[in-house]
Design a protein around this motif. Structure first.
Motif, mmCIF file in Angstrom:
data_model
loop_
_atom_site.group_PDB
_atom_site.id
_atom_site.type_symbol
_atom_site.label_atom_id
_atom_site.label_comp_id
_atom_site.label_asym_id
_atom_site.label_seq_id
_atom_site.Cartn_x
_atom_site.Cartn_y
_atom_site.Cartn_z
ATOM 1 N N GLU A 93 45.856 18.310 -42.139
ATOM 2 C CA GLU A 93 44.878 17.774 -42.796
ATOM 3 C C GLU A 93 43.830 17.109 -42.207
ATOM 4 O O GLU A 93 42.473 16.953 -42.732
ATOM 5 C CB GLU A 93 45.641 16.736 -43.892
ATOM 6 N N GLN A 94 44.198 16.421 -41.258
ATOM 7 C CA GLN A 94 43.085 15.591 -40.587
ATOM 8 C C GLN A 94 42.378 16.135 -39.407
ATOM 9 O O GLN A 94 41.144 16.004 -38.924
ATOM 10 C CB GLN A 94 43.821 14.536 -39.745
ATOM 11 N N ALA A 95 42.847 17.532 -38.589
ATOM 12 C CA ALA A 95 42.533 17.908 -37.552
ATOM 13 C C ALA A 95 42.973 19.213 -37.777
ATOM 14 O O ALA A 95 43.593 20.089 -36.750
ATOM 15 C CB ALA A 95 42.773 17.319 -36.193
ATOM 16 N N PRO A 96 42.229 20.244 -38.563
ATOM 17 C CA PRO A 96 42.845 21.541 -38.890
ATOM 18 C C PRO A 96 42.689 22.558 -37.480
ATOM 19 O O PRO A 96 43.349 23.196 -37.319
ATOM 20 C CB PRO A 96 42.110 22.063 -40.030
ATOM 21 N N HIS A 97 41.444 22.329 -36.800
ATOM 22 C CA HIS A 97 41.128 23.108 -35.757
ATOM 23 C C HIS A 97 42.254 23.049 -34.740
ATOM 24 O O HIS A 97 42.647 23.933 -34.040
ATOM 25 C CB HIS A 97 39.866 23.051 -35.363
ATOM 26 N N ILE A 98 42.647 21.521 -34.656
ATOM 27 C CA ILE A 98 43.566 21.254 -33.411
ATOM 28 C C ILE A 98 44.910 21.874 -33.952
ATOM 29 O O ILE A 98 45.730 22.626 -33.093
ATOM 30 C CB ILE A 98 43.584 19.849 -33.140
ATOM 31 N N PHE A 99 45.225 21.641 -35.114
ATOM 32 C CA PHE A 99 46.417 22.115 -35.613
ATOM 33 C C PHE A 99 46.675 23.654 -35.412
ATOM 34 O O PHE A 99 47.655 24.241 -35.175
ATOM 35 C CB PHE A 99 46.698 21.740 -37.036
ATOM 36 N N LEU A 100 45.693 24.460 -35.732
ATOM 37 C CA LEU A 100 45.907 25.805 -35.607
ATOM 38 C C LEU A 100 45.855 26.417 -34.120
ATOM 39 O O LEU A 100 46.516 27.154 -33.874
ATOM 40 C CB LEU A 100 44.627 26.434 -36.309
ATOM 41 N N ALA A 101 45.197 25.428 -33.371
ATOM 42 C CA ALA A 101 45.296 25.749 -31.676
ATOM 43 C C ALA A 101 46.779 25.747 -31.382
ATOM 44 O O ALA A 101 47.218 26.527 -30.620
ATOM 45 C CB ALA A 101 44.396 24.926 -31.248
ATOM 46 N N CYS A 102 47.491 24.692 -31.975
ATOM 47 C CA CYS A 102 48.755 24.556 -31.555
ATOM 48 C C CYS A 102 49.752 25.485 -32.446
ATOM 49 O O CYS A 102 51.058 25.364 -32.109
ATOM 50 C CB CYS A 102 49.115 23.176 -31.949
ATOM 51 N N CYS A 103 49.303 26.353 -33.269
ATOM 52 C CA CYS A 103 50.123 27.484 -33.729
ATOM 53 C C CYS A 103 49.807 28.797 -33.267
ATOM 54 O O CYS A 103 50.262 29.764 -33.896
ATOM 55 C CB CYS A 103 49.645 27.340 -35.476
ATOM 56 N N LEU A 155 45.438 29.548 -17.813
ATOM 57 C CA LEU A 155 44.544 29.736 -19.191
ATOM 58 C C LEU A 155 43.693 28.498 -19.646
ATOM 59 O O LEU A 155 43.604 28.451 -21.032
ATOM 60 C CB LEU A 155 45.555 30.102 -20.203
ATOM 61 N N THR A 156 42.906 27.886 -18.758
ATOM 62 C CA THR A 156 42.269 26.649 -19.275
ATOM 63 C C THR A 156 41.123 26.914 -20.001
ATOM 64 O O THR A 156 40.690 25.798 -20.694
ATOM 65 C CB THR A 156 41.783 26.055 -17.746
ATOM 66 N N ASN A 157 40.460 27.890 -20.102
ATOM 67 C CA ASN A 157 39.395 27.970 -20.941
ATOM 68 C C ASN A 157 39.581 27.853 -22.634
ATOM 69 O O ASN A 157 38.572 27.569 -23.328
ATOM 70 C CB ASN A 157 38.783 29.551 -20.657
ATOM 71 N N LYS A 158 40.688 28.508 -22.969
ATOM 72 C CA LYS A 158 41.023 28.260 -24.381
ATOM 73 C C LYS A 158 42.118 27.124 -24.481
ATOM 74 O O LYS A 158 43.433 27.414 -23.949
ATOM 75 C CB LYS A 158 41.390 29.455 -25.016
ATOM 76 N N ASN A 213 42.379 22.985 -14.866
ATOM 77 C CA ASN A 213 40.663 22.535 -14.636
ATOM 78 C C ASN A 213 39.977 23.808 -14.425
ATOM 79 O O ASN A 213 40.574 24.953 -13.858
ATOM 80 C CB ASN A 213 40.509 21.678 -13.432
ATOM 81 N N GLU A 214 38.852 24.109 -15.126
ATOM 82 C CA GLU A 214 38.091 25.257 -15.338
ATOM 83 C C GLU A 214 37.571 25.811 -13.990
ATOM 84 O O GLU A 214 37.336 26.902 -13.829
ATOM 85 C CB GLU A 214 37.015 25.073 -16.415
ATOM 86 N N HIS A 215 37.738 24.938 -12.925
ATOM 87 C CA HIS A 215 37.345 25.388 -11.714
ATOM 88 C C HIS A 215 38.205 26.279 -11.299
ATOM 89 O O HIS A 215 37.668 27.234 -10.416
ATOM 90 C CB HIS A 215 36.952 24.093 -10.536
ATOM 91 N N PHE A 216 39.396 26.342 -11.621
ATOM 92 C CA PHE A 216 40.396 27.392 -11.306
ATOM 93 C C PHE A 216 41.045 28.028 -12.439
ATOM 94 O O PHE A 216 42.297 28.200 -12.625
ATOM 95 C CB PHE A 216 41.600 26.410 -10.445
ATOM 96 N N GLY A 217 39.930 28.430 -13.305
ATOM 97 C CA GLY A 217 40.367 28.993 -14.592
ATOM 98 C C GLY A 217 41.141 30.532 -14.114
ATOM 99 O O GLY A 217 40.428 31.222 -13.300
ATOM 100 N N ASP A 218 42.453 30.606 -14.423
ATOM 101 C CA ASP A 218 43.103 31.819 -14.177
ATOM 102 C C ASP A 218 43.546 32.613 -15.463
ATOM 103 O O ASP A 218 44.423 31.940 -16.269
ATOM 104 C CB ASP A 218 44.080 31.282 -13.251
ATOM 105 N N GLU A 219 43.282 33.870 -15.665
ATOM 106 C CA GLU A 219 43.692 34.401 -16.890
ATOM 107 C C GLU A 219 44.799 35.517 -16.532
ATOM 108 O O GLU A 219 45.237 36.217 -17.432
ATOM 109 C CB GLU A 219 42.644 35.313 -17.445
ATOM 110 N N GLY A 220 45.494 35.220 -15.277
ATOM 111 C CA GLY A 220 46.811 36.116 -15.033
ATOM 112 C C GLY A 220 46.395 37.613 -14.875
ATOM 113 O O GLY A 220 45.407 37.891 -14.369
ATOM 114 N N ALA A 221 47.198 38.673 -15.116
ATOM 115 C CA ALA A 221 47.053 40.028 -14.670
ATOM 116 C C ALA A 221 46.141 40.485 -15.632
ATOM 117 O O ALA A 221 45.815 41.662 -15.572
ATOM 118 C CB ALA A 221 48.568 40.548 -15.057
#
Length: 445
Positions: free
Chosen positions: A91-101, A132-135, A168-176
């Motif tokens: 209810e209070q932070a729907p965007h954060i909630f969805l990110a955690c889902c 996966l720091t970018n998202k 930290n985004e300076h070392f953003g790593d998206e893996g394989a």
């Protein structure tokens, strides 16, 4: 000694949903907030795993993350019972909630970067979970991913595990998803291609203008050092900023490799000819097939829409290669026509096998997103947790588990149902017993 490439596919979790969280991922954004089908998604993934195992491939499975991530919500200040935390966050932070889902852990190409023992200084298989720091929704994954990888590849004689790079985004790593390995045979020393979107410490270098470049050059160098790779066994390649701005958020949306084949779009990289020359030089005298798809044959838009390059190229027991493609490739005239020509052009790729993975495609990932590749010899394979490998019995076990625990449909509103959290934890607790993982989830500890 025998050698194998094992594909570990991510098992779709019981709270699979479409939240449209990934800016820069066109498919993800286009399907935001649509109702999802968790049971169908999990079964599609399992069917793909079983089909590849039936072809004679060694196929593995990685467990999903727990979602909703109540622990992340508590870190952000939501308190009380789990039911209260879910309700207040929704209810209070729907965007954060969805990110955690988020259901994004199903794409195990982002789980880690893996270097086989033939490439590393200490002769072990090395794993570094991607940060996966970018998202934000993906940055929640690496700790549990590391737990799962350690539970599957537990024998320290054969496997080495590293902590994910700094958050930290300076070392953003998206893996394989931004890493490809070329080799003559899986057990021979190979050439590891690290693809990055930008230089974190040098803003004068090219970078996309619209969508984020998630992976940095500095992250590539760090993983190279951690894994004990020599400079002659590595090529650093910058992804073309213009194609990132066209929705190519990872390299595996525009290029894919297997053994001595690199299959890529002509717009994939900056300094393409210089890059190809370095690959040829470092690969050596063994046969090498560099298959470039021209824009005149397949546009970048069609490549992104169908995930032509987010296909798997596999080496069959016969020695021939096949492309594992989503049915979206078959349904697109330009892409289907190109693939029909490709299999008769004298390259090692001799056939295309189409799979329906629409539940994944709608959330922004194709067949290549769904798997983490681990090249191993027979001794290393024997040291793997065998309950993480797909055979007839384990396939049936996992299907029964899905039937028992998964809902047929799920809406965004369902995600704050505390009963769903109970169902999910019950399911995951049972899964860790089926796969003999031990206590990998926070709720088990």
């Amino acid at each position: 000694m025998q050698h194998f490439e094992v594909n570990f596919d991510g098992l779709v979790g019981p709270t699979h949903n479409y939240a449209g969280l990934s800016y820069g991922n066109v498919a993800s954004l286009n399907n935001a907030n649509a109702s999802s089908n968790p049971k169908q998604a999990a079964k599609q993934g399992l069917q793909k795993m079983k089909a590849l195992a039936d072809l004679g491939m060694v196929q593995g499975v990685l467990a999903p993350q727990e979602r909703p991530d109540v622990y992340a919500l508590r870190r952000l200040g939501f308190t009380g019972s789990d039911a209260r935390v879910l309700k207040d966050a929704f209810e209070q932070a729907p965007h954060i909630f969805l990110a955690c889902c988020s259901a994004s852990s199903m794409w195990t190409a982002n789980a880690a970067t893996v270097s086989p023992s033939a490439d590393t200084q200490d002769g072990r298989v090395h794993f570094t979970p991607a940060n996966l720091t970018n998202k934000y929704h993906r940055s929640l994954e690496p700790t549990v991913t590391g737990n799962i990888l350690k539970a599957i590849f537990a024998n320290e004689k054969y496997f080495a595990h590293h902590l994910h790079l700094p958050d930290n985004e300076h070392f953003g790593d998206e893996g394989a998803a931004n890493h490809t390995r070329l080799c003559s045979e899986y057990g021979h020393a190979g050439l590891e291609l690290f693809v990055y979107g930008r230089h974190a410490f040098d803003s004068s270098k090219p970078a996309p203008k619209k969508f984020p470049a998630r992976h940095t050059f500095e992250a590539c160098q760090a993983v190279t050092r951690l894994h004990g790779l020599s400079e002659e066994s590595v090529v650093y390649i910058q992804q073309n900023p213009d194609v990132i701005d066209q929705g190519v958020f990872h390299n595996d949306v525009i290029a894919v490799g297997n053994q001595n084949v690199l299959f890529f779009h002509e717009q994939a990289f900056t300094n393409t000819q210089q890059t190809l020359d370095e690959i040829k030089r470092k690969f050596g005298d063994s046969p090498l097939h560099l298959i470039q798809v021209n824009t005149a044959d397949v546009s970048v838009a069609d490549a992104v829409k169908t995930y032509l390059f987010n296909t798997q190229i596999i080496t069959l027991p016969s020695g021939d290669m096949a492309i594992v493609a989503p049915t979206e490739c078959q349904e697109n005239d330009a892409v289907a026509s190109y693939l029909n020509r490709l299999v008769s052009q004298g390259t090692p790729i001799k056939e295309v096998k189409y799979f329906d993975v629409k539940q994944s495609m709608q959330n922004g990932g194709g067949p290549a997103c769904l798997r983490l590749r681990v090249a191993m010899n027979d001794q290393e394979l024997d040291a793997v947790n065998q309950s993480a490998l797909i055979n007839d019995a384990q396939f049936e076990r996992l299907n029964r588990w899905v039937d028992k625990h998964y809902r047929d449909t799920l809406s965004v509103q369902d995600l704050c149902d505390p009963q769903l959290l109970i169902e999910s934890r019950t399911a995951l607790d049972e899964l860790t017993q089926i796969m003999k993982l031990g206590s990998v989830y926070p709720f088990q500890q």
